[in-house]
Design an enzyme around this catalytic site. Structure first.
Site, mmCIF file in Angstrom:
data_model
loop_
_atom_site.group_PDB
_atom_site.id
_atom_site.type_symbol
_atom_site.label_atom_id
_atom_site.label_comp_id
_atom_site.label_asym_id
_atom_site.label_seq_id
_atom_site.Cartn_x
_atom_site.Cartn_y
_atom_site.Cartn_z
ATOM 1 N N LYS A 166 -6.354 3.618 8.774
ATOM 2 C CA LYS A 166 -5.422 4.605 8.224
ATOM 3 C C LYS A 166 -5.983 6.021 8.352
ATOM 4 O O LYS A 166 -5.249 6.974 8.634
ATOM 5 C CB LYS A 166 -5.139 4.277 6.753
ATOM 6 C CG LYS A 166 -4.341 2.984 6.569
ATOM 7 C CD LYS A 166 -4.178 2.627 5.108
ATOM 8 C CE LYS A 166 -3.367 1.340 4.943
ATOM 9 N NZ LYS A 166 -3.212 0.936 3.539
ATOM 10 N N SER A 189 0.806 -1.231 0.000
ATOM 11 C CA SER A 189 0.000 0.000 0.000
ATOM 12 C C SER A 189 0.834 1.275 0.000
ATOM 13 O O SER A 189 0.278 2.361 -0.099
ATOM 14 C CB SER A 189 -0.935 0.002 1.217
ATOM 15 O OG SER A 189 -0.191 -0.033 2.414
#
Length: 772
Positions: free
Chosen positions: A719, A676
């Site tokens: 996140k 990611s």
């Protein structure tokens, strides 16, 4: 007794051992002063005085530490020992009075001996006592094959009464103080009377010992006599008024009341019949009895009634936990289904989330809301399959598995069992506990779970199993398939503030004994603690920081403070020190080549700085920061895409041939992996090569391909929470992750700006500052 006495004799203080005249005795002399006294005795042909210490623990006894009567002795033979001591064969000569015992510069231990005089007393009483002593002694020692031969001579020969007492006393096993009493008694008549008492006592001990030996022999005789002995014992207990406990009859009653299925009850009665035929002293008796104890203690038919009030259940869940709406909604759905269909099988829930978000305590709250008992099984570090299925009864010390033990403790067959730390189960040569859990957690199989110890099917379908884990990945696929996973992300600041005010504060007040109103922590102070002193997904560190304030308040109260204490942010700085975390995002990204990524960790989300630089030298790409293989491959893919797109991006292709590139991720001691960060690595490289810094307060996540496509990634909610904690205002996300924003709290969707992208060009447009 008529020999002249020198003024000083060498002496040895004995510990716990009395010597009598006429004895030949072997003693070990070990103390330095005693060895010196022995050497003086041997060198100067002086008799040696042996005297008993009052306290055997004293190393250097003085005049008051020894008894006033001892014996004169002469060494016949000596043997040196490796430790410096001496083994000595002594002849005991006579009694003496002991005076002025102590250390002597030449002799070692020394004393002044005095003459000891025995008073004869009444001849008739002495003769009667002597006669009785001989009779009782013959009765005691006459049948003892191990008696010393000199004892026969003592009893057979017509020796004086005084000599008889001195020879017989050492054979009676007297305590040191009792032996000293006989040695120091000046009146012969009283000495013999006291000796007779000791002899009579020895005879009584001998008779008791023989009787006990006969009783033990009888108890260990053939099985035909066991029943008769048991009946006698019952009769004796009845005569004494004691309660007679018939274990077999007691088990008969317990088996009848246990409510076992027919097949299991037959097995229990078969084991009971076996118990009747086993002797109580046999090892198998306790094995069979323990097995029966487990069978009758299991809740075969006992069941608690689930709460039918959905509103009350919701109130309980809201009272114990803030937020977590999805979890609460799932529990209320389960209650609704149980009301419509009472025999519905329970789900296997698994709460997955970072530490400190309340997974285990939520399981206990669910039990309280349902009105059920709760039990917790800690699975962390478990490596033995027998911990789940139990040990077979053939093993010594065998026990059922943890599941059966939890059911017994709960006392019902439908408790809530919390399986804590499912992701931390191990395996070794003893088996795989995770595989053993497959049957336990499968609603199609656990209605007849068979523990190895009980060896009888038990219905686990009514049990509500709740698992907890920090990460899903380590859970084996077959076990994961049986779980209904519910993710519990970290808390936002508003949630932490509410938890601190509504849950932590009342608990800490009670734990620290502080009256309500004595400590006031304003909202702005709690917010400062959340932002500056904790950076976590859960609330454990928040509770620790608040607990420190309560402890300091408790100390001030004990020291005399009576006015209410208000903890302002300034007070917080004094008590807790400077903030542990601060925001430096704009400063960190002000130079080209630095970008901020978003990462998912077991402890929740976190931000990730990526720094890129170039150096003149051999071409290549250097990667540092404890990166995993997947992340290294993402770096290489980002670098390849940048090189391919260099002309379009306005980058001179010669820079790749003349320079070495270095990508680093700080916090190098923390392992990092995953795809990611691909987008963040790409933007960091382009920023370095174009000289355009990344926009401040911007973070991004997403996987990049060699064709510049931005692919979706996981952990979006975690996140986003990490970005908000770090002061981020703009977030770049893959377009395909738009649906994941529905799980983000509305307050975060309103506070942050989200930019959804599909390709690298959109990332560059959003991420890089305009050219100057």
């Amino acid at each position: 007794m008529g020999r002249p006495m020198p003024k000083q004799f060498p002496a040895v203080a004995l510990r716990g051992l009395v010597q009598f005249p006429g004895m030949i005795s072997t003693l070990t002399v070990g103390r330095g002063a005693s060895v010196q006294a022995l050497d003086t005795h041997l060198d100067n042909h002086l008799d040696l005085v042996l005297v008993l210490q009052r306290d055997s623990g004293l190393e250097n006894p003085g005049p008051d530490d020894v008894h006033p009567v001892g014996v004169l002795a002469r060494a016949l033979r000596t043997l040196g020992l490796p430790d410096g001591g001496v083994r000595v064969l002594f002849e005991i000569l006579d009694r003496v009075q002991v005076k002025d015992f102590g250390e002597h510069p030449t002799f070692g231990f020394a004393c002044t001996p005095g003459r000891f005089t025995t008073q004869p007393g009444d001849p008739k009483k002495v003769e009667a006592a002597e006669k009785r002593i001989r009779e009782v002694a013959l009765e005691i020692f006459g049948t003892n094959a191990e008696r010393p031969p000199e004892l026969d001579q003592t009893l057979a020969l017509q020796q004086s009464p005084e000599r008889l007492a001195d020879h017989l006393a050492p054979q009676l096993g007297l305590a040191p103080e009792e032996g000293q009493e006989l040695l120091a008694e000046p009146a012969l008549e009283k000495r013999l009377e006291r000796l007779l008492w000791f002899v009579e006592r020895a005879r009584e001990y001998s008779n008791i010992s023989q009787r006990v030996a006969k009783e033990v022999q009888t108890a260990m005789d053939t099985s035909q006599r066991e029943y008769f002995l048991r009946e006698q014992l019952k009769a004796i207990q009845k005569e004494l008024g004691e309660t007679v406990i018939d274990e077999v009859a007691e088990y008969e009653i317990k088996i009848g009341k246990a409510g076992m299925p027919e097949e299991i009850e037959k097995e229990a009665r078969r084991e009971l019949e076996r118990l009747k035929r086993i002797h109580v002293d046999a090892a198998e008796y306790m094995v069979a009895r323990t097995y029966l104890d487990w069978l009758v203690a299991m809740p075969w038919q006992v069941e608690t009634q689930d709460s039918s009030d959905l509103r009350a259940a919701k109130l309980v869940l809201d009272e114990d936990h803030h937020g977590l709406e999805k979890v609460k909604e799932r529990i209320l759905e389960f209650l609704a289904v149980r009301q419509l269909k009472a025999d519905a099988k329970g789900p296997i829930l698994c709460f997955v989330g970072p530490p400190g978000v309340g997974k285990t305590s939520l399981g206990k709250s669910i039990a309280r809301a349902l009105g059920r008992k709760s039990e917790r099984i800690a699975l962390g570090g478990m490596k033995d399959e027998a911990e789940i299925r139990g040990h077979r009864r053939t093993y010594v010390g065998a026990l059922p598995g943890r599941v059966v033990q939890a059911l017994k403790r709960a006392g019902t067959r439908n408790p809530v069992i919390i399986l804590d730390e499912l992701d931390k189960i191990g395996s070794d040569f003893r088996g795989d506990p995770a595989s053993a859990l497959l049957e336990v957690l499968d609603p199609e199989q656990n209605h007849a779970f068979r523990d190895h110890y009980l060896d009888a099917p038990f219905d686990l379908s009514r049990v509500l199993f709740i698992g907890t884990a920090n990460v899903e990945d380590p859970i084996p696929a077959a076990l994961h398939d049986r779980l209904e996973v519910i993710s519990i992300p970290g808390y936002i600041e508003e949630d932490k503030l509410a938890i601190a005010q509504n849950h932590l504060t009342p608990r800490l007040l009670e734990q620290n004994g502080i009256p309500v109103g004595q400590l006031v922590i304003p909202t702005e102070t709690i917010e400062e603690i959340i932002r500056g002193y904790t950076r976590e997904a859960g609330v454990r560190n928040l509770e620790r920081e608040l607990s420190a304030l309560y402890r300091k308040t408790a100390r001030k109260m004990v020291e005399g403070e009576r006015d209410p204490i208000v903890v302002t942010p300034e007070t917080l700085m004094k008590w807790q020190g400077p903030p542990k975390f601060h925001t430096e995002l704009a400063e960190r990204t002000s130079r080209p080549g630095i970008a901020i990524g978003l990462a998912w960790t077991e402890a929740g989300g976190d931000i990730l700085f990526i720094e890129a630089t170039k150096m003149v030298g051999p071409r290549g790409l250097k990667l540092t920061g404890s990166l995993g293989n997947v992340m290294k491959e993402s770096c290489e893919a980002a670098m390849s895409f940048v090189r391919e797109q260099a002309p379009r991006l306005g980058i001179d292709s010669a820079v790749f041939a003349e320079n070495e590139f270095h990508l680093h991720m700080p916090a190098g001691g923390i392992p990092k992996d995953g795809p990611s960060a691909g987008v963040t690595m790409f933007i960091a490289l382009v920023s370095l090569l174009t000289g355009r810094p990344v926009k401040p307060n911007l973070a991004m996540t997403g996987e990049i391909t060699l064709r510049g496509k931005v692919l979706p990634v996981g952990g979006i909610k975690e996140k986003v929470l990490a970005a908000r904690r770090a002061g981020i205002t703009d977030i770049v996300l893959p377009k395909q992750n738009e649906r994941d924003l529905l799980d983000v709290p509305q307050v975060l969707r309103d506070q942050l700006r989200y930019h959804l992208v599909e390709n690298a060009d959109e990332v560059l447009e959003l991420g890089l500052a305009p050219k100057e």
